[in-house]
Scaffold this motif. Structure first.
Motif, PDB file in Angstrom:
ATOM      1  N   CYS A  47       0.841  -1.199   0.000  1.00 20.93           N
ATOM      2  CA  CYS A  47       0.000   0.000   0.000  1.00 20.93           C
ATOM      3  C   CYS A  47       0.876   1.248   0.000  1.00 20.93           C
ATOM      4  O   CYS A  47       1.842   1.324   0.758  1.00 20.93           O
ATOM      5  CB  CYS A  47      -0.873   0.061   1.259  1.00 20.93           C
ATOM      6  SG  CYS A  47      -1.735  -1.455   1.667  1.00 20.93           S
ATOM      7  N   LEU A  48       0.507   2.213  -0.807  1.00 19.87           N
ATOM      8  CA  LEU A  48       1.131   3.532  -0.717  1.00 19.87           C
ATOM      9  C   LEU A  48       0.481   4.279   0.437  1.00 19.87           C
ATOM     10  O   LEU A  48      -0.743   4.293   0.562  1.00 19.87           O
ATOM     11  CB  LEU A  48       0.941   4.299  -2.032  1.00 19.87           C
ATOM     12  CG  LEU A  48       1.568   3.631  -3.257  1.00 19.87           C
ATOM     13  CD1 LEU A  48       1.175   4.362  -4.540  1.00 19.87           C
ATOM     14  CD2 LEU A  48       3.086   3.574  -3.113  1.00 19.87           C
ATOM     15  N   LYS A  55       0.741  19.634   4.579  1.00 21.13           N
ATOM     16  CA  LYS A  55       1.463  20.662   3.812  1.00 21.13           C
ATOM     17  C   LYS A  55       2.876  20.190   3.573  1.00 21.13           C
ATOM     18  O   LYS A  55       3.719  20.350   4.445  1.00 21.13           O
ATOM     19  CB  LYS A  55       1.482  21.988   4.584  1.00 21.13           C
ATOM     20  CG  LYS A  55       0.131  22.643   4.706  1.00 21.13           C
ATOM     21  CD  LYS A  55       0.298  23.974   5.419  1.00 21.13           C
ATOM     22  CE  LYS A  55      -0.909  24.287   6.280  1.00 21.13           C
ATOM     23  NZ  LYS A  55      -0.680  25.389   7.203  1.00 21.13           N
ATOM     24  N   PRO A  56       3.132  19.654   2.399  1.00 21.95           N
ATOM     25  CA  PRO A  56       2.162  19.361   1.348  1.00 21.95           C
ATOM     26  C   PRO A  56       1.600  17.950   1.488  1.00 21.95           C
ATOM     27  O   PRO A  56       2.069  17.152   2.295  1.00 21.95           O
ATOM     28  CB  PRO A  56       3.007  19.468   0.081  1.00 21.95           C
ATOM     29  CG  PRO A  56       4.383  19.013   0.522  1.00 21.95           C
ATOM     30  CD  PRO A  56       4.516  19.388   1.967  1.00 21.95           C
ATOM     31  N   ASN A  57       0.600  17.652   0.656  1.00 28.32           N
ATOM     32  CA  ASN A  57       0.064  16.294   0.592  1.00 28.32           C
ATOM     33  C   ASN A  57       0.962  15.431  -0.282  1.00 28.32           C
ATOM     34  O   ASN A  57       1.600  15.933  -1.201  1.00 28.32           O
ATOM     35  CB  ASN A  57      -1.332  16.320  -0.035  1.00 28.32           C
ATOM     36  CG  ASN A  57      -2.261  17.238   0.700  1.00 28.32           C
ATOM     37  OD1 ASN A  57      -2.314  17.215   1.920  1.00 28.32           O
ATOM     38  ND2 ASN A  57      -2.989  18.053  -0.038  1.00 28.32           N
ATOM     39  N   GLY A  58       0.978  14.145   0.004  1.00 26.14           N
ATOM     40  CA  GLY A  58       1.746  13.265  -0.863  1.00 26.14           C
ATOM     41  C   GLY A  58       1.988  11.898  -0.252  1.00 26.14           C
ATOM     42  O   GLY A  58       1.565  11.614   0.873  1.00 26.14           O
ATOM     43  N   ILE A  59       2.673  11.066  -1.035  1.00 27.08           N
ATOM     44  CA  ILE A  59       2.966   9.700  -0.592  1.00 27.08           C
ATOM     45  C   ILE A  59       4.241   9.701   0.236  1.00 27.08           C
ATOM     46  O   ILE A  59       5.278  10.218  -0.190  1.00 27.08           O
ATOM     47  CB  ILE A  59       3.122   8.764  -1.806  1.00 27.08           C
ATOM     48  CG1 ILE A  59       1.810   8.730  -2.607  1.00 27.08           C
ATOM     49  CG2 ILE A  59       3.499   7.353  -1.345  1.00 27.08           C
ATOM     50  CD1 ILE A  59       1.954   8.063  -3.962  1.00 27.08           C
ATOM     51  N   ALA A  60       4.151   9.121   1.426  1.00 20.63           N
ATOM     52  CA  ALA A  60       5.252   9.195   2.382  1.00 20.63           C
ATOM     53  C   ALA A  60       5.974   7.864   2.550  1.00 20.63           C
ATOM     54  O   ALA A  60       7.082   7.831   3.089  1.00 20.63           O
ATOM     55  CB  ALA A  60       4.736   9.665   3.743  1.00 20.63           C
ATOM     56  N   LEU A 109       6.551  12.224  -2.086  1.00 23.71           N
ATOM     57  CA  LEU A 109       6.128  12.364  -3.489  1.00 23.71           C
ATOM     58  C   LEU A 109       4.790  13.105  -3.467  1.00 23.71           C
ATOM     59  O   LEU A 109       3.755  12.522  -3.147  1.00 23.71           O
ATOM     60  CB  LEU A 109       6.003  10.998  -4.154  1.00 23.71           C
ATOM     61  CG  LEU A 109       5.705  11.025  -5.657  1.00 23.71           C
ATOM     62  CD1 LEU A 109       6.830  11.703  -6.440  1.00 23.71           C
ATOM     63  CD2 LEU A 109       5.472   9.612  -6.190  1.00 23.71           C
ATOM     64  N   THR A 110       4.847  14.377  -3.770  1.00 26.38           N
ATOM     65  CA  THR A 110       3.682  15.237  -3.523  1.00 26.38           C
ATOM     66  C   THR A 110       2.569  15.023  -4.538  1.00 26.38           C
ATOM     67  O   THR A 110       2.785  14.473  -5.626  1.00 26.38           O
ATOM     68  CB  THR A 110       4.088  16.725  -3.558  1.00 26.38           C
ATOM     69  OG1 THR A 110       4.464  17.066  -4.902  1.00 26.38           O
ATOM     70  CG2 THR A 110       5.239  16.998  -2.604  1.00 26.38           C
ATOM     71  N   LEU A 111       1.416  15.501  -4.155  1.00 24.95           N
ATOM     72  CA  LEU A 111       0.272  15.462  -5.075  1.00 24.95           C
ATOM     73  C   LEU A 111       0.602  16.192  -6.365  1.00 24.95           C
ATOM     74  O   LEU A 111       0.228  15.751  -7.453  1.00 24.95           O
ATOM     75  CB  LEU A 111      -0.950  16.075  -4.382  1.00 24.95           C
ATOM     76  CG  LEU A 111      -2.275  16.027  -5.144  1.00 24.95           C
ATOM     77  CD1 LEU A 111      -2.654  14.604  -5.513  1.00 24.95           C
ATOM     78  CD2 LEU A 111      -3.370  16.678  -4.316  1.00 24.95           C
ATOM     79  N   ASP A 112       1.304  17.303  -6.253  1.00 25.08           N
ATOM     80  CA  ASP A 112       1.730  18.029  -7.458  1.00 25.08           C
ATOM     81  C   ASP A 112       2.631  17.157  -8.323  1.00 25.08           C
ATOM     82  O   ASP A 112       2.506  17.151  -9.549  1.00 25.08           O
ATOM     83  CB  ASP A 112       2.474  19.319  -7.074  1.00 25.08           C
ATOM     84  CG  ASP A 112       1.527  20.412  -6.616  1.00 25.08           C
ATOM     85  OD1 ASP A 112       0.301  20.261  -6.837  1.00 25.08           O
ATOM     86  OD2 ASP A 112       1.995  21.396  -6.035  1.00 25.08           O
ATOM     87  N   SER A 144       5.650   3.526 -10.874  1.00 28.47           N
ATOM     88  CA  SER A 144       6.119   4.869 -11.238  1.00 28.47           C
ATOM     89  C   SER A 144       6.312   5.731  -9.995  1.00 28.47           C
ATOM     90  O   SER A 144       7.230   6.552  -9.938  1.00 28.47           O
ATOM     91  CB  SER A 144       5.155   5.535 -12.215  1.00 28.47           C
ATOM     92  OG  SER A 144       3.900   5.763 -11.607  1.00 28.47           O
ATOM     93  N   ALA A 145       5.461   5.538  -8.987  1.00 23.75           N
ATOM     94  CA  ALA A 145       5.605   6.317  -7.758  1.00 23.75           C
ATOM     95  C   ALA A 145       6.929   5.968  -7.069  1.00 23.75           C
ATOM     96  O   ALA A 145       7.673   6.860  -6.644  1.00 23.75           O
ATOM     97  CB  ALA A 145       4.425   6.049  -6.815  1.00 23.75           C
ATOM     98  N   LEU A 146       7.221   4.678  -6.974  1.00 23.52           N
ATOM     99  CA  LEU A 146       8.470   4.279  -6.332  1.00 23.52           C
ATOM    100  C   LEU A 146       9.676   4.747  -7.126  1.00 23.52           C
ATOM    101  O   LEU A 146      10.647   5.271  -6.567  1.00 23.52           O
ATOM    102  CB  LEU A 146       8.516   2.760  -6.146  1.00 23.52           C
ATOM    103  CG  LEU A 146       8.001   2.288  -4.787  1.00 23.52           C
ATOM    104  CD1 LEU A 146       6.510   2.463  -4.669  1.00 23.52           C
ATOM    105  CD2 LEU A 146       8.425   0.866  -4.496  1.00 23.52           C
ATOM    106  N   SER A 147       9.585   4.564  -8.433  1.00 22.18           N
ATOM    107  CA  SER A 147      10.697   4.930  -9.284  1.00 22.18           C
ATOM    108  C   SER A 147      10.965   6.437  -9.234  1.00 22.18           C
ATOM    109  O   SER A 147      12.115   6.883  -9.313  1.00 22.18           O
ATOM    110  CB  SER A 147      10.406   4.418 -10.695  1.00 22.18           C
ATOM    111  OG  SER A 147      10.838   5.308 -11.642  1.00 22.18           O
ATOM    112  N   ALA A 148       9.909   7.223  -9.048  1.00 20.76           N
ATOM    113  CA  ALA A 148      10.073   8.689  -8.991  1.00 20.76           C
ATOM    114  C   ALA A 148      10.902   9.139  -7.798  1.00 20.76           C
ATOM    115  O   ALA A 148      11.479  10.228  -7.814  1.00 20.76           O
ATOM    116  CB  ALA A 148       8.703   9.366  -8.965  1.00 20.76           C
TER     117      ALA A 148
END
Length: 156
Positions: A47-48, A55-60, A109-112, A144-148
């Motif tokens: 799970c991500l 501030k900011p939102n994103g995957i932690a 990895l932010t929402l932006d 792609s999220a992990l790779s980023a």
DNA sequence: GCCAACGTTGGC
DNA sequence: GCCAACGTTGGC
């Protein structure tokens, strides 16, 4: 293997808290679509861990399902904010899973960031007005999220 | 079964 | 703090 995304407000419980406690019951979900996703989660699935209202939102980070779906304990607790007096004890309405930490993202990895990634254009997460707190993530989105952030999905 | 009112989520 | 989006509730 299916992947998921779990939203949590870091002021309440963030990914560092998950690392601190080692495992956490994912209870208190009171939305049928989110519940159905919880019920579909199997032990071992990844799970991500997404920070919302932040501030900011994103995957932690990445978490792993350590216990599959079972009845949410809070629905029968009259003292809980998540008490549901209408849930039939013989057929509990709400479910929970348990998750454990796997890997912290080296950076959020932010929402932006996600909105800028072609792989994430179709995800409900990047669309306005989606309030679902437990949602499925495609393999492409996951990788792609992990790779980023420089992580390899195959070496978790 | 419809729909208005209300509450909550969650980005900004 | 604001407000758009959306889910739920309850009257009819």
């Amino acid at each position: 293997m299916p992947h998921w995304l779990l939203k949590s407000e870091p002021d309440v419980f963030g990914y560092p808290d998950l690392e601190c406690v080692g495992r956490e019951p994912w209870n208190g979900v009171r939305n049928y679509q989110a519940r159905n996703n919880l019920r579909a989660m199997q032990v071992g699935e990844l799970c991500l861990f997404y920070h919302s209202n932040a501030k900011p939102n994103g995957i932690a980070g990445v978490a792993r399902v350590s216990v599959g779906a079972h009845p949410d304990n809070l629905q029968f607790d009259p003292l809980s904010d998540y008490y549901d007096p209408k849930s039939p004890p013989g057929d509990p309405r709400w479910s929970m899973v348990e998750v454990q930490p796997v890997r912290a993202f080296p950076r959020l990895l932010t929402l932006d960031d996600l909105r800028a990634m072609p792989e994430w254009q179709e995800s409900p997460l990047t669309r306005r007005g989606t309030r679902l707190s437990v949602l499925p993530v495609t393999d492409t989105e996951f990788r792609s999220a992990l790779s980023a952030v420089g992580l390899d999905a195959d070496s978790l």
